[in-house]
Motif scaffolding. Structure first.
Motif, PDB file in Angstrom:
ATOM      1  N   ASP A 241       0.770  -1.338   0.077  1.00  0.00           N
ATOM      2  CA  ASP A 241       0.409  -0.281  -0.069  1.00  0.00           C
ATOM      3  C   ASP A 241       0.825   1.504  -0.317  1.00  0.00           C
ATOM      4  OD1 ASP A 241       0.713  -0.653   2.383  1.00  0.00           O
ATOM      5  OD2 ASP A 241      -0.885   0.153   3.244  1.00  0.00           O
ATOM      6  N   ILE A 242       2.258   1.369  -0.006  1.00  0.00           N
ATOM      7  CA  ILE A 242       3.456   2.525  -0.162  1.00  0.00           C
ATOM      8  C   ILE A 242       3.696   2.273  -1.539  1.00  0.00           C
ATOM      9  CG2 ILE A 242       5.167   3.336   0.543  1.00  0.00           C
ATOM     10  CD1 ILE A 242       5.140   2.056   3.197  1.00  0.00           C
ATOM     11  N   GLN A 243       2.751   3.464  -1.879  1.00  0.00           N
ATOM     12  CA  GLN A 243       3.465   3.806  -3.413  1.00  0.00           C
ATOM     13  C   GLN A 243       4.494   4.794  -3.573  1.00  0.00           C
ATOM     14  OE1 GLN A 243       1.084   7.111  -5.850  1.00  0.00           O
ATOM     15  NE2 GLN A 243       0.254   5.020  -6.808  1.00  0.00           N
ATOM     16  N   VAL A 244       5.074   3.597  -4.781  1.00  0.00           N
ATOM     17  CA  VAL A 244       6.373   4.349  -5.487  1.00  0.00           C
ATOM     18  C   VAL A 244       6.467   5.192  -6.744  1.00  0.00           C
ATOM     19  CG1 VAL A 244       9.034   4.035  -6.040  1.00  0.00           C
ATOM     20  CG2 VAL A 244       7.548   3.089  -3.854  1.00  0.00           C
ATOM     21  N   VAL A 245       7.109   6.847  -6.638  1.00  0.00           N
ATOM     22  CA  VAL A 245       6.699   7.337  -8.056  1.00  0.00           C
ATOM     23  C   VAL A 245       7.411   7.728  -8.448  1.00  0.00           C
ATOM     24  CG1 VAL A 245       6.022   8.922  -8.915  1.00  0.00           C
ATOM     25  CG2 VAL A 245       4.329   8.504  -7.239  1.00  0.00           C
ATOM     26  N   ILE A 246       8.051   7.139  -9.481  1.00  0.00           N
ATOM     27  CA  ILE A 246       9.241   7.275  -9.949  1.00  0.00           C
ATOM     28  C   ILE A 246       8.903   8.605 -11.363  1.00  0.00           C
ATOM     29  CG2 ILE A 246      11.335   5.861 -11.895  1.00  0.00           C
ATOM     30  CD1 ILE A 246      11.304   5.205  -9.300  1.00  0.00           C
ATOM     31  N   ALA A 247      10.053   9.651 -11.389  1.00  0.00           N
ATOM     32  CA  ALA A 247       9.379  10.412 -12.322  1.00  0.00           C
ATOM     33  C   ALA A 247      10.410  11.049 -12.477  1.00  0.00           C
ATOM     34  CB  ALA A 247       8.963  11.805 -11.443  1.00  0.00           C
ATOM     35  N   GLY A 248      11.070  11.072 -14.307  1.00  0.00           N
ATOM     36  CA  GLY A 248      11.695  11.660 -15.025  1.00  0.00           C
ATOM     37  C   GLY A 248      11.878  11.635 -16.465  1.00  0.00           C
ATOM     38  N   LYS A 249      13.164  12.754 -17.123  1.00  0.00           N
ATOM     39  CA  LYS A 249      12.593  12.420 -18.378  1.00  0.00           C
ATOM     40  C   LYS A 249      12.824  11.429 -19.066  1.00  0.00           C
ATOM     41  CE  LYS A 249      15.049  15.980 -20.056  1.00  0.00           C
ATOM     42  NZ  LYS A 249      16.289  16.551 -21.110  1.00  0.00           N
ATOM     43  N   ASN A 250      12.595  11.040 -20.437  1.00  0.00           N
ATOM     44  CA  ASN A 250      13.085   9.956 -21.273  1.00  0.00           C
ATOM     45  C   ASN A 250      13.464   8.523 -21.101  1.00  0.00           C
ATOM     46  OD1 ASN A 250      13.150  12.778 -23.132  1.00  0.00           O
ATOM     47  ND2 ASN A 250      15.394  12.947 -22.665  1.00  0.00           N
ATOM     48  N   PRO A 251      12.598   8.485 -19.905  1.00  0.00           N
ATOM     49  CA  PRO A 251      12.790   7.446 -19.842  1.00  0.00           C
ATOM     50  C   PRO A 251      12.538   6.040 -20.636  1.00  0.00           C
ATOM     51  CG  PRO A 251      10.195   7.326 -19.218  1.00  0.00           C
ATOM     52  CD  PRO A 251      11.331   9.096 -20.003  1.00  0.00           C
ATOM     53  N   ASP A 252      13.627   4.700 -20.964  1.00  0.00           N
ATOM     54  CA  ASP A 252      13.507   4.144 -21.976  1.00  0.00           C
ATOM     55  C   ASP A 252      12.004   2.717 -22.095  1.00  0.00           C
ATOM     56  OD1 ASP A 252      14.615   2.131 -20.585  1.00  0.00           O
ATOM     57  OD2 ASP A 252      16.392   2.209 -21.587  1.00  0.00           O
ATOM     58  N   LYS A 253      11.887   2.258 -23.038  1.00  0.00           N
ATOM     59  CA  LYS A 253      10.680   1.419 -23.237  1.00  0.00           C
ATOM     60  C   LYS A 253      11.060  -0.221 -21.877  1.00  0.00           C
ATOM     61  CE  LYS A 253       7.054  -1.060 -25.892  1.00  0.00           C
ATOM     62  NZ  LYS A 253       7.406  -2.339 -25.143  1.00  0.00           N
ATOM     63  N   CYS A 254      12.075  -0.348 -21.565  1.00  0.00           N
ATOM     64  CA  CYS A 254      12.731  -1.553 -20.470  1.00  0.00           C
ATOM     65  C   CYS A 254      12.532  -1.612 -19.564  1.00  0.00           C
ATOM     66  CB  CYS A 254      14.208  -2.050 -21.008  1.00  0.00           C
ATOM     67  SG  CYS A 254      15.016  -3.258 -19.968  1.00  0.00           S
ATOM     68  N   LEU A 255      12.402   0.464 -19.015  1.00  0.00           N
ATOM     69  CA  LEU A 255      12.026   0.230 -18.084  1.00  0.00           C
ATOM     70  C   LEU A 255      10.641   0.671 -17.409  1.00  0.00           C
ATOM     71  CD1 LEU A 255      13.743   2.007 -14.934  1.00  0.00           C
ATOM     72  CD2 LEU A 255      14.015   4.020 -16.327  1.00  0.00           C
ATOM     73  N   GLN A 256       9.906   1.424 -19.116  1.00  0.00           N
ATOM     74  CA  GLN A 256       8.792   1.452 -18.616  1.00  0.00           C
ATOM     75  C   GLN A 256       7.682   0.382 -18.125  1.00  0.00           C
ATOM     76  OE1 GLN A 256       6.834   4.576 -21.445  1.00  0.00           O
ATOM     77  NE2 GLN A 256       8.985   5.266 -22.531  1.00  0.00           N
ATOM     78  N   ASP A 257       8.938  -0.837 -19.331  1.00  0.00           N
ATOM     79  CA  ASP A 257       8.307  -1.794 -18.835  1.00  0.00           C
ATOM     80  C   ASP A 257       8.344  -2.732 -16.838  1.00  0.00           C
ATOM     81  OD1 ASP A 257       7.592  -2.329 -21.826  1.00  0.00           O
ATOM     82  OD2 ASP A 257       8.421  -3.437 -22.214  1.00  0.00           O
ATOM     83  N   LYS A 258       9.571  -2.256 -16.880  1.00  0.00           N
ATOM     84  CA  LYS A 258       9.990  -3.393 -15.865  1.00  0.00           C
ATOM     85  C   LYS A 258       8.793  -2.988 -14.282  1.00  0.00           C
ATOM     86  CE  LYS A 258      14.538  -3.817 -16.091  1.00  0.00           C
ATOM     87  NZ  LYS A 258      15.791  -3.462 -15.445  1.00  0.00           N
ATOM     88  N   ILE A 259       8.439  -1.056 -14.787  1.00  0.00           N
ATOM     89  CA  ILE A 259       7.709   0.068 -13.764  1.00  0.00           C
ATOM     90  C   ILE A 259       6.330  -0.753 -13.637  1.00  0.00           C
ATOM     91  CG2 ILE A 259       6.613   1.747 -13.258  1.00  0.00           C
ATOM     92  CD1 ILE A 259       9.572   2.831 -13.565  1.00  0.00           C
ATOM     93  N   SER A 260       5.712  -0.975 -15.202  1.00  0.00           N
ATOM     94  CA  SER A 260       4.553  -1.577 -15.483  1.00  0.00           C
ATOM     95  C   SER A 260       3.664  -2.874 -14.997  1.00  0.00           C
ATOM     96  CB  SER A 260       4.037  -1.223 -16.791  1.00  0.00           C
ATOM     97  OG  SER A 260       5.009  -2.621 -17.568  1.00  0.00           O
ATOM     98  N   ARG A 261       4.997  -3.520 -14.592  1.00  0.00           N
ATOM     99  CA  ARG A 261       4.889  -4.970 -13.986  1.00  0.00           C
ATOM    100  C   ARG A 261       4.339  -4.631 -12.217  1.00  0.00           C
ATOM    101  NH1 ARG A 261       8.162  -6.221 -18.275  1.00  0.00           N
ATOM    102  NH2 ARG A 261      10.419  -6.707 -16.981  1.00  0.00           N
ATOM    103  N   LEU A 262       5.145  -3.672 -11.171  1.00  0.00           N
ATOM    104  CA  LEU A 262       4.964  -3.618 -10.806  1.00  0.00           C
ATOM    105  C   LEU A 262       3.558  -2.561  -9.685  1.00  0.00           C
ATOM    106  CD1 LEU A 262       8.580  -2.778 -10.000  1.00  0.00           C
ATOM    107  CD2 LEU A 262       7.189  -4.755  -9.645  1.00  0.00           C
ATOM    108  N   PRO A 263       2.773  -3.348  -9.066  1.00  0.00           N
ATOM    109  CA  PRO A 263       1.605  -2.487  -8.891  1.00  0.00           C
ATOM    110  C   PRO A 263       1.170  -1.045  -7.893  1.00  0.00           C
ATOM    111  CG  PRO A 263       1.242  -5.217  -7.709  1.00  0.00           C
ATOM    112  CD  PRO A 263       2.840  -4.736  -8.561  1.00  0.00           C
ATOM    113  N   ASN A 264       2.386  -1.479  -7.488  1.00  0.00           N
ATOM    114  CA  ASN A 264       3.082   0.028  -6.461  1.00  0.00           C
ATOM    115  C   ASN A 264       3.682   1.010  -6.565  1.00  0.00           C
ATOM    116  OD1 ASN A 264       4.533  -2.094  -5.449  1.00  0.00           O
ATOM    117  ND2 ASN A 264       4.877  -1.247  -3.556  1.00  0.00           N
ATOM    118  N   VAL A 265       4.007   1.029  -7.929  1.00  0.00           N
ATOM    119  CA  VAL A 265       4.923   1.483  -8.835  1.00  0.00           C
ATOM    120  C   VAL A 265       4.576   2.101  -9.742  1.00  0.00           C
ATOM    121  CG1 VAL A 265       7.307   1.803  -9.917  1.00  0.00           C
ATOM    122  CG2 VAL A 265       6.949   0.387  -7.845  1.00  0.00           C
TER     123      VAL A 265
END
Length: 374
Positions: A241-265
């Protein structure tokens, strides 16, 4: 006073560390009554009319990128900026010159500038920075480039002996340059930054967001490595229930995919300045980690100045003495997970936030005070 400032890149928009320091230094100089002639290299950038708000005149130069600039004993970041038109304009008068970083020092030792007042701003110890980048790379070609560039920069750094003054960004860096180049006057000049709209305890909105924040340029190797560490070693250990926000410029596709698989990120890609300020203002915890202890991390200054949450850092994130009193310093993944769980449910007292703000100003992190001192 009139001053020539040679910037390694077009400093607008000021959206990452080095450019932030350059832009807000120009702004502070302008407000102090200094007449600034800005010289800057534009590769992949258009002319920026907004720079005329902080400089009286702006000259743009092409950078000679590509393989031809690789074959030199000089560092690529220096040799690719060998535009002789810059020398012509610098010789137009006898005003002092501020070179922003080793990148811009190609003409520092030129005979035509022998009798000029020449100052160099050092944003970090460049050869250490490039060596760390080489360690972070997985591609052997990139490793070869960064390690070779680090070797060249280490030898080229002696060009600083042709400067009248060196302005280091941390006390640790200043001590290093004093030891290596005793004839050159060296000072610690804290970084310049956007010191407006500071979210102090007395003027911050009511309430806080329900998230832990990591922010940075997500196309930079150092930051990608930190995000991978957070996703793989910290997120699995904290409460869902602790949400983690990753914010910043120009994330690549690999990083986007990793984050999309984690429900609280949650990924916030390419946030506007207003969005980023909102995220910083309301984060419960600023998770600020680094594996590269070079220069100053401006994200730490912004979190301390503009944020109202805890700043959870590892030891490498601390640039100078004094910061250890303003942050929670924790090393090792188990201890960091435990700290996130504990701090998430404890809000800093308004008095503590006000004290943190005043302490930073007393340490020199105030654009106006910085100029008065120097």
């Amino acid at each position: 006073m009139k001053l020539h400032v040679v910037s390694f890149q077009v400093p607008y928009p000021p959206d990452y560390g080095g450019l932030i320091d350059v832009y807000y230094k120009l702004k502070a100089l302008k407000e102090a009554g200094c007449s600034v002639v800005l010289h800057t290299y534009r590769y992949g950038m258009e002319e920026q009319p907004a720079l005329l708000d902080v400089a009286d005149d702006v000259h743009y130069y092409e950078r000679f990128t590509g393989w031809r600039s690789m074959f030199s004993f000089l560092p690529y970041i220096v040799y690719s900026r060998r535009n002789r038109l810059l020398l012509k304009y610098l010789c137009a008068d006898d005003s002092p010159i501020l070179f922003e970083g080793l990148h811009t020092c190609y003409f520092l030792s030129h005979p035509l500038l022998k009798d000029r007042a020449k100052w160099v701003r050092m944003h970090n110890i460049e050869h250490d920075y490039y060596r760390f980048l080489g360690k972070s790379c997985s591609s052997w070609r990139e490793k070869c480039y960064y390690y070779l560039e680090a070797w060249k920069l280490k030898h080229y750094e002696r060009i600083l002996l042709h400067a009248d003054k060196v302005f280091a960004i941390t006390h640790a860096d200043a001590a290093c340059f004093i030891r290596k180049y005793p004839p050159v006057l060296t000072y610690c000049l804290p970084c310049f930054f956007d010191d407006t709209k500071v979210n102090r305890a007395t003027d911050a909105p009511v309430g806080m967001g329900n998230y832990v924040l990591y922010h940075g340029n997500l196309s930079v190797l150092e930051n990608i490595r930190v995000v991978d560490y957070i996703l793989e070693h910290l997120v699995p250990g904290i409460d869902v229930d602790i949400q983690v926000v990753i914010a910043g410029k120009n994330p690549d596709k690999c990083l986007q995919d990793k984050i999309s698989r984690l429900p609280n990120v949650v990924l916030v890609a390419n946030p506007s300045l207003e969005e980023m300020e909102g995220l910083i203002a309301l984060a419960r915890i600023h998770l600020l980690l680094t594996f590269q202890n070079t220069g100053i991390k401006l994200k730490l200054i912004y979190a301390l100045m503009k944020g109202r949450g805890h700043c959870l850092v590892n030891p490498m994130m601390i640039p100078d003495a004094g910061f250890e009193e303003l942050c929670t310093i924790v090393d090792g993944e188990e201890a960091q997970v435990a700290a996130i769980r504990e701090l998430y449910h404890v809000s800093p007292e308004p008095e503590a936030l006000e004290w943190r703000y005043q302490a930073l100003k007393e340490m020199g992190y105030d654009n106006r005070v910085t100029l008065i001192l120097r």
